[in-house]
Design a protein around this motif. Structure first.
Motif, PDB file in Angstrom:
ATOM      1  N   LYS A  26      27.469 129.972 -50.353  1.00 33.83           N
ATOM      2  CA  LYS A  26      28.346 129.730 -51.471  1.00 33.83           C
ATOM      3  C   LYS A  26      28.132 130.821 -52.428  1.00 33.83           C
ATOM      4  CE  LYS A  26      28.821 124.647 -51.661  1.00 33.83           C
ATOM      5  NZ  LYS A  26      28.726 123.414 -52.304  1.00 33.83           N
ATOM      6  N   ARG A  27      29.144 131.405 -53.076  1.00 31.93           N
ATOM      7  CA  ARG A  27      29.138 132.649 -53.791  1.00 31.93           C
ATOM      8  C   ARG A  27      28.183 133.719 -53.766  1.00 31.93           C
ATOM      9  NH1 ARG A  27      30.150 129.792 -59.783  1.00 31.93           N
ATOM     10  NH2 ARG A  27      31.799 128.329 -59.336  1.00 31.93           N
ATOM     11  N   SER A  28      28.593 134.035 -52.774  1.00 35.11           N
ATOM     12  CA  SER A  28      27.644 135.369 -52.229  1.00 35.11           C
ATOM     13  C   SER A  28      28.545 136.519 -52.045  1.00 35.11           C
ATOM     14  CB  SER A  28      27.007 135.152 -50.623  1.00 35.11           C
ATOM     15  OG  SER A  28      26.170 136.325 -50.306  1.00 35.11           O
ATOM     16  N   ASP A  29      28.189 137.508 -52.848  1.00 34.08           N
ATOM     17  CA  ASP A  29      28.834 138.867 -52.780  1.00 34.08           C
ATOM     18  C   ASP A  29      28.636 139.372 -51.480  1.00 34.08           C
ATOM     19  OD1 ASP A  29      30.477 138.528 -54.826  1.00 34.08           O
ATOM     20  OD2 ASP A  29      29.012 139.669 -56.424  1.00 34.08           O
ATOM     21  N   GLY A  30      27.460 139.163 -50.702  1.00 35.06           N
ATOM     22  CA  GLY A  30      26.847 139.758 -49.595  1.00 35.06           C
ATOM     23  C   GLY A  30      27.627 139.490 -48.445  1.00 35.06           C
ATOM     24  N   VAL A  31      28.547 138.265 -48.427  1.00 34.80           N
ATOM     25  CA  VAL A  31      29.406 138.023 -47.431  1.00 34.80           C
ATOM     26  C   VAL A  31      30.826 138.923 -47.644  1.00 34.80           C
ATOM     27  CG1 VAL A  31      30.540 136.112 -46.172  1.00 34.80           C
ATOM     28  CG2 VAL A  31      28.446 135.625 -47.069  1.00 34.80           C
ATOM     29  N   THR A  32      31.002 139.757 -46.756  1.00 35.93           N
ATOM     30  CA  THR A  32      31.982 140.527 -46.959  1.00 35.93           C
ATOM     31  C   THR A  32      32.811 140.425 -45.455  1.00 35.93           C
ATOM     32  OG1 THR A  32      30.976 142.703 -45.921  1.00 35.93           O
ATOM     33  CG2 THR A  32      31.090 142.382 -48.301  1.00 35.93           C
ATOM     34  N   ALA A  33      34.036 140.955 -45.648  1.00 40.31           N
ATOM     35  CA  ALA A  33      34.878 141.293 -44.323  1.00 40.31           C
ATOM     36  C   ALA A  33      33.991 141.952 -43.030  1.00 40.31           C
ATOM     37  CB  ALA A  33      36.226 142.076 -44.534  1.00 40.31           C
ATOM     38  N   GLU A  34      33.540 142.997 -43.600  1.00 41.58           N
ATOM     39  CA  GLU A  34      32.542 143.689 -42.590  1.00 41.58           C
ATOM     40  C   GLU A  34      31.381 142.875 -42.039  1.00 41.58           C
ATOM     41  OE1 GLU A  34      31.407 146.746 -40.129  1.00 41.58           O
ATOM     42  OE2 GLU A  34      33.356 146.514 -40.989  1.00 41.58           O
ATOM     43  N   GLY A  35      30.671 142.202 -43.050  1.00 39.61           N
ATOM     44  CA  GLY A  35      29.622 141.435 -42.796  1.00 39.61           C
ATOM     45  C   GLY A  35      29.666 140.379 -41.805  1.00 39.61           C
ATOM     46  N   MET A  36      31.028 139.870 -41.983  1.00 42.13           N
ATOM     47  CA  MET A  36      31.346 138.801 -41.097  1.00 42.13           C
ATOM     48  C   MET A  36      31.519 138.754 -39.783  1.00 42.13           C
ATOM     49  SD  MET A  36      34.151 136.780 -43.786  1.00 42.13           S
ATOM     50  CE  MET A  36      34.501 135.358 -42.390  1.00 42.13           C
ATOM     51  N   ARG A  37      31.444 139.972 -39.310  1.00 39.02           N
ATOM     52  CA  ARG A  37      31.498 140.487 -37.947  1.00 39.02           C
ATOM     53  C   ARG A  37      30.397 139.565 -37.112  1.00 39.02           C
ATOM     54  NH1 ARG A  37      33.969 144.856 -36.285  1.00 39.02           N
ATOM     55  NH2 ARG A  37      35.200 146.284 -37.770  1.00 39.02           N
ATOM     56  N   VAL A  38      29.105 139.490 -37.653  1.00 41.29           N
ATOM     57  CA  VAL A  38      28.167 138.732 -36.894  1.00 41.29           C
ATOM     58  C   VAL A  38      28.564 137.093 -36.659  1.00 41.29           C
ATOM     59  CG1 VAL A  38      26.382 140.306 -37.806  1.00 41.29           C
ATOM     60  CG2 VAL A  38      26.975 138.050 -39.418  1.00 41.29           C
ATOM     61  N   PHE A  39      29.428 136.561 -37.510  1.00 40.73           N
ATOM     62  CA  PHE A  39      29.902 135.267 -37.382  1.00 40.73           C
ATOM     63  C   PHE A  39      30.567 135.089 -35.868  1.00 40.73           C
ATOM     64  CE2 PHE A  39      30.617 133.911 -42.064  1.00 40.73           C
ATOM     65  CZ  PHE A  39      29.327 134.524 -42.075  1.00 40.73           C
TER      66      PHE A  39
END
Length: 557
Positions: A193-206
């Protein structure tokens, strides 16, 4: 519509509403102070009180845990203890806010399963090294509201058996830190929740989290375009995307999530194209579209969601034309239409939804005549008619719904006559008459509601004489008598026998310092509000210090 002493529904927070989100959250020093003073959670409160009472003999495990915690300074490590005992000692130190960085070191290599440090003050990267020492035994970690950075999160790389990870409000974790998630293929629950660290690029690991069941990305504002990496998470059942910046294309990537049962898109821009994509999620049981800017266009997509039990359409632009498409949702149990443009004729389309338990109609154009369509909802337990056009006549139309437990009538059009029409609803546990024009005479009706746990009576016409009809409602845990300017210290004397009270509000009254002594018997009281009364902060604090140790929220302060 509700008069000067009424509350606008858009400004309220209903703690029982499953769709509410903490939109006012701010991780400030005052918030951290609250973490130290408030119980860690309601579940903690129940767990601590569970099974304890006169005559109960503690278990051997409880005795061991209590003894170790008492003599904690005598031990340098718990690594030799059975892991279940170490776990209980750890939990007790956390619950009692006694865990420090030095004490944490004693739990290195203890094979703990669960490390729940969410909202615990002082958690940083140094703590994470000990957390990670549990290695393959570690199944669950919560470091929400911590100072943990990418470095601290990366310590968990060898804990590949983890199933649950909570990193809410961790504003020092960047998209680089998310890389460690790629090794957590067993993860079933993830919350950022409320994390600027979760970006479109960072979500690749999902894309690697193929066993993920629950994912919470509330108010992650930088995920635009990142939903493409979720299209193969076919085991996902609960998805929280409220207040995220997503597009029609992003929602389209959710089409293949056939097992999804809960989807929260509150405050996201939802168009007709979005609704069409959502219509393919046939397993959905909960859908939150609160404040999404929805119009009637596209609402025909709701017809395909046959399994829906909970639907939140509050604060949208929909009219009666939208409700036509809800007629076939026969499994619907909860419907929120707060502040929508629906009226009496729209309720006609709800008459066949006989499993309905909760109906929110606040701030709509509903009047008394429309309530006749609800007569067949024999399972209805909660209805909110605040700020509507409903009058006393309408109360007669809902009086036959004897399954009702909660009725909200913050409405200046309701008088003693309307309250009298409800006296057959003896099962009521919650009654909100905040802005209703109830007088002392009308309070005579309250004797029929012996099961009331929550009562708000704030129309301004109640005196001490009316409070006499409240003093025998022994089940009350919340009582709000604010705005009644003629109440005196006699009121506090009358309610002194309501020992189950947890929350009391007598603001804007003639209550004085002299009357505070009557509250000493209310040992369960945790919230006391006396704004604009003849009391001083020093006297209230004295009462808290000497007689009411459980008080947490006090106003004035």
């Amino acid at each position: 519509m509700g008069g000067v002493c009424s509350r606008k529904s858009s400004q309220l927070v209903d703690e029982g509403d499953s769709f509410q989100t903490p939109t006012g959250f701010s991780k400030t020093s005052s918030f951290k102070w609250l973490l130290l003073t408030l119980p860690r959670s309601s579940s903690d409160l129940s767990r601590k009180g569970q099974g304890k009472g006169p005559g109960r003999c503690p278990s051997l495990m409880e005795l061991c845990v209590a003894k170790v915690c008492k003599d904690i300074s005598k031990y340098s490590t718990f690594a030799m203890l059975p892991s279940d005992l170490s776990q209980q000692i750890f939990n007790e130190l956390v619950d009692s806010n006694c865990l420090t960085d030095k004490l944490l070191e004693r739990f290195r290599d203890c094979a703990l399963h669960d490390i729940c440090l969410g909202e615990y003050p002082g958690v940083n990267d140094a703590w994470m090294e000990v957390v990670a020492s549990q290695r393959q035994s570690l199944l669950s970690v919560d470091i929400s509201c911590s100072e943990v950075t990418d470095t601290g999160l990366n310590f968990l790389r060898d804990c590949s058996n983890m199933q649950t990870l909570g990193c809410n409000y961790c504003d020092k974790i960047s998209e680089n830190g998310l890389g460690v998630l790629s090794g957590f293929s067993n993860l079933t629950s993830l919350s950022f929740k409320r994390s600027d660290g979760v970006t479109a690029e960072g979500m690749r690991v999902f894309a690697n989290l193929v066993n993920l069941v629950n994912l919470d990305l509330e108010r992650c504002l930088k995920i635009h375009g990142g939903l493409v990496h979720m299209k193969d998470l076919t085991n996902l059942r609960e998805l929280q995307l409220s207040s995220c910046r997503i597009t029609d294309l992003g929602v389209s990537y959710l089409r293949g999530l056939s097992k999804l049962t809960q989807l929260n898109l509150e405050s996201c821009p939802v168009t007709a194209a979005c609704l069409e994509a959502i219509s393919g999620l046939a397993s959905l049981m909960l859908l939150n579209l609160n404040r999404c800017g929805i119009y009637d266009e596209g609402c025909e997509s709701f017809e395909d969601l046959k399994k829906l039990k909970v639907l939140n359409l509050g604060f949208n632009h929909i009219t009666d034309a939208c409700l036509v498409h809800l007629r076939g949702l026969i499994n619907l149990e909860s419907l929120n239409l707060d502040s929508c443009r629906v009226g009496d004729e729209g309720l006609l389309h709800l008459k066949g939804l006989v499993l309905m338990k909760s109906l929110e109609l606040s701030d709509t154009q509903i009047g008394s005549n429309g309530l006749r369509h609800l007569s067949g909802l024999r399972n209805l337990q909660s209805i909110n008619l605040s700020f509507t056009l409903v009058t006393d006549t309408g109360m007669k139309k809902i009086s036959a719904l004897n399954t009702l437990k909660s009725v909200n009538l913050d409405n200046r059009l309701i008088t003693d006559v309307g309250l009298a029409a409800l006296t057959g609803l003896t099962g009521l546990t919650h009654l909100d008459l905040f802005g209703a024009r109830i007088t002392d005479y009308g309070t005579n009706c309250l004797r029929y509601f012996k099961n009331l746990e929550s009562l708000e009576l704030c129309g301004g016409s109640i005196t001490d004489a009316g409070v006499k009809n409240i003093k025998d409602l022994k089940a009350l845990t919340l009582l709000n008598l604010s705005q009644n300017a003629n109440l005196t210290d006699k009121t506090l004397e009358l309610i002194s026998g309501l020992t189950a009270l947890i929350s009391l509000n007598v603001s804007n009254s003639r209550v004085s310092n002299a009357g505070l002594r009557h509250l000493k018997a209310l040992q369960n009281l945790r919230s006391l509000t006396l704004d604009s009364c003849r009391v001083t902060t020093s006297e209230i604090q004295k009462l808290k210090a000497t007689a009411l140790p459980n008080l947490i929220s006090v106003r004035p302060e």
